[in-house]
Design a protein around this motif. Structure first.
Motif, PDB file in Angstrom:
ATOM      1  N   ASP A   1       0.830  -1.214   0.000  1.00 32.93           N
ATOM      2  CA  ASP A   1       0.000   0.000   0.000  1.00 32.93           C
ATOM      3  C   ASP A   1       0.866   1.266   0.000  1.00 32.93           C
ATOM      4  N   TYR A   2       1.972   1.205   0.730  1.00 36.81           N
ATOM      5  CA  TYR A   2       2.842   2.387   0.802  1.00 36.81           C
ATOM      6  C   TYR A   2       3.497   2.673  -0.543  1.00 36.81           C
ATOM      7  N   LEU A   3       3.979   1.615  -1.215  1.00 40.88           N
ATOM      8  CA  LEU A   3       4.599   1.807  -2.528  1.00 40.88           C
ATOM      9  C   LEU A   3       3.589   2.333  -3.536  1.00 40.88           C
ATOM     10  N   ALA A   4       2.368   1.814  -3.450  1.00 36.64           N
ATOM     11  CA  ALA A   4       1.316   2.285  -4.372  1.00 36.64           C
ATOM     12  C   ALA A   4       1.024   3.756  -4.140  1.00 36.64           C
ATOM     13  N   ALA A   5       0.976   4.175  -2.881  1.00 36.56           N
ATOM     14  CA  ALA A   5       0.704   5.577  -2.551  1.00 36.56           C
ATOM     15  C   ALA A   5       1.866   6.464  -2.987  1.00 36.56           C
ATOM     16  N   THR A   6       3.080   5.946  -2.825  1.00 35.49           N
ATOM     17  CA  THR A   6       4.265   6.725  -3.209  1.00 35.49           C
ATOM     18  C   THR A   6       4.326   6.922  -4.721  1.00 35.49           C
ATOM     19  N   GLU A   7       4.054   5.861  -5.463  1.00 36.75           N
ATOM     20  CA  GLU A   7       4.102   5.942  -6.927  1.00 36.75           C
ATOM     21  C   GLU A   7       3.058   6.904  -7.476  1.00 36.75           C
ATOM     22  N   SER A   8       1.922   6.980  -6.792  1.00 36.01           N
ATOM     23  CA  SER A   8       0.866   7.889  -7.255  1.00 36.01           C
ATOM     24  C   SER A   8       1.026   9.292  -6.683  1.00 36.01           C
ATOM     25  N   GLY A   9       2.012   9.480  -5.798  1.00 33.09           N
ATOM     26  CA  GLY A   9       2.263  10.782  -5.194  1.00 33.09           C
ATOM     27  C   GLY A   9       1.184  11.205  -4.209  1.00 33.09           C
ATOM     28  N   ASP A  10       0.466  10.213  -3.649  1.00 32.23           N
ATOM     29  CA  ASP A  10      -0.623  10.505  -2.706  1.00 32.23           C
ATOM     30  C   ASP A  10      -0.065  10.540  -1.279  1.00 32.23           C
ATOM     31  N   LYS A  11       0.323  11.748  -0.839  1.00 33.27           N
ATOM     32  CA  LYS A  11       0.907  11.890   0.492  1.00 33.27           C
ATOM     33  C   LYS A  11      -0.092  11.545   1.603  1.00 33.27           C
ATOM     34  N   GLN A  12      -1.342  11.873   1.384  1.00 32.27           N
ATOM     35  CA  GLN A  12      -2.361  11.586   2.395  1.00 32.27           C
ATOM     36  C   GLN A  12      -2.512  10.068   2.581  1.00 32.27           C
TER      37      GLN A  12
END
Length: 220
Positions: A98-109
């Protein structure tokens, strides 16, 4: 002897009455003595029966309490010394994915949410360990109230070992992310070896406690 015989012949009615009174008194003595004896025997049987029932109930109560404590101790050991890496792995896998997915999409929240979720999962496992330790301590404190001095010492030693196991497990969970990311297998093996040794010592003390429990139960 002849004088007594002559005295009786001179007044046979009087002596007949005396002998009759004596026989009545003797009969009353025998009767009341038998009644007293029967009551004493009935009381003794009742007391023995009550004592046997009391000892039976004490035995059953202690045996049940000891069985519960040993079962909870075994469960604690398995949970915190054997199952911990298996329980942490899926939590970390989800966190990393989940963290990698959020990082790749630039979703800081979303990154913040994932980190918060992971921290909550680790905290929940730590709280579970603390609850287990406190539960074991509460049980051992209750058992100490009627335990022998030897058993009290063993209970105290087990409390120290379970607390040490929980602390070591918490330390391992706190380092789990770094260990996995750096592929530090040596540190993983070190933690596992330390937890295994604590488990061995706990099992050894548990076996000693069970021997002491059996001795106490046989003495009831």
């Amino acid at each position: 002897m002849s004088e007594i015989y002559e005295l009786i012949q001179e007044n046979p009615e009087y002596f007949a009455w005396v002998f009759g009174v004596v026989n009545v008194l003797w009969g009353l003595f025998v009767y009341f003595n038998k009644q007293s004896h029967d009551k004493a025997m009935a009381r003794l049987k009742s007391d023995l029966g009550l004592e046997a029932e009391r000892r039976k109930r004490v035995f059953e109560l202690k045996a049940s309490q000891y069985e519960t404590y040993v079962a909870n101790l075994d469960s604690f050991g398995k949970k915190h010394q054997v199952d911990l890496p298996e329980r942490m792995s899926p939590i970390f896998d989800k966190y990393l994915s989940d963290y990698l997915a959020a990082t790749e999409s630039g979703d800081k929240q979303q990154e913040h949410k994932v980190i918060t979720w992971f921290g909550g999962q680790v905290s929940a496992l730590m709280q579970e360990g603390l609850d287990d330790v406190l539960k074991l301590q509460a049980e051992s404190n209750r058992l100490k109230l009627t335990a022998t001095d030897e058993m009290i010492d063993t209970f105290s030693e087990l409390e120290v070992l379970t607390k040490a196991s929980m602390d070591k497990a918490n330390e391992f969970m706190g380092q789990f992310t770094e260990i996995v990311l750096t592929q530090d297998h040596q540190r993983t093996e070190q933690y596992q070896a330390e937890l295994k040794e604590l488990g061995r010592q706990t099992q050894e003390k548990a076996s000693q406690l069970m021997q002491q429990m059996r001795a106490e139960l046989l003495a009831i």
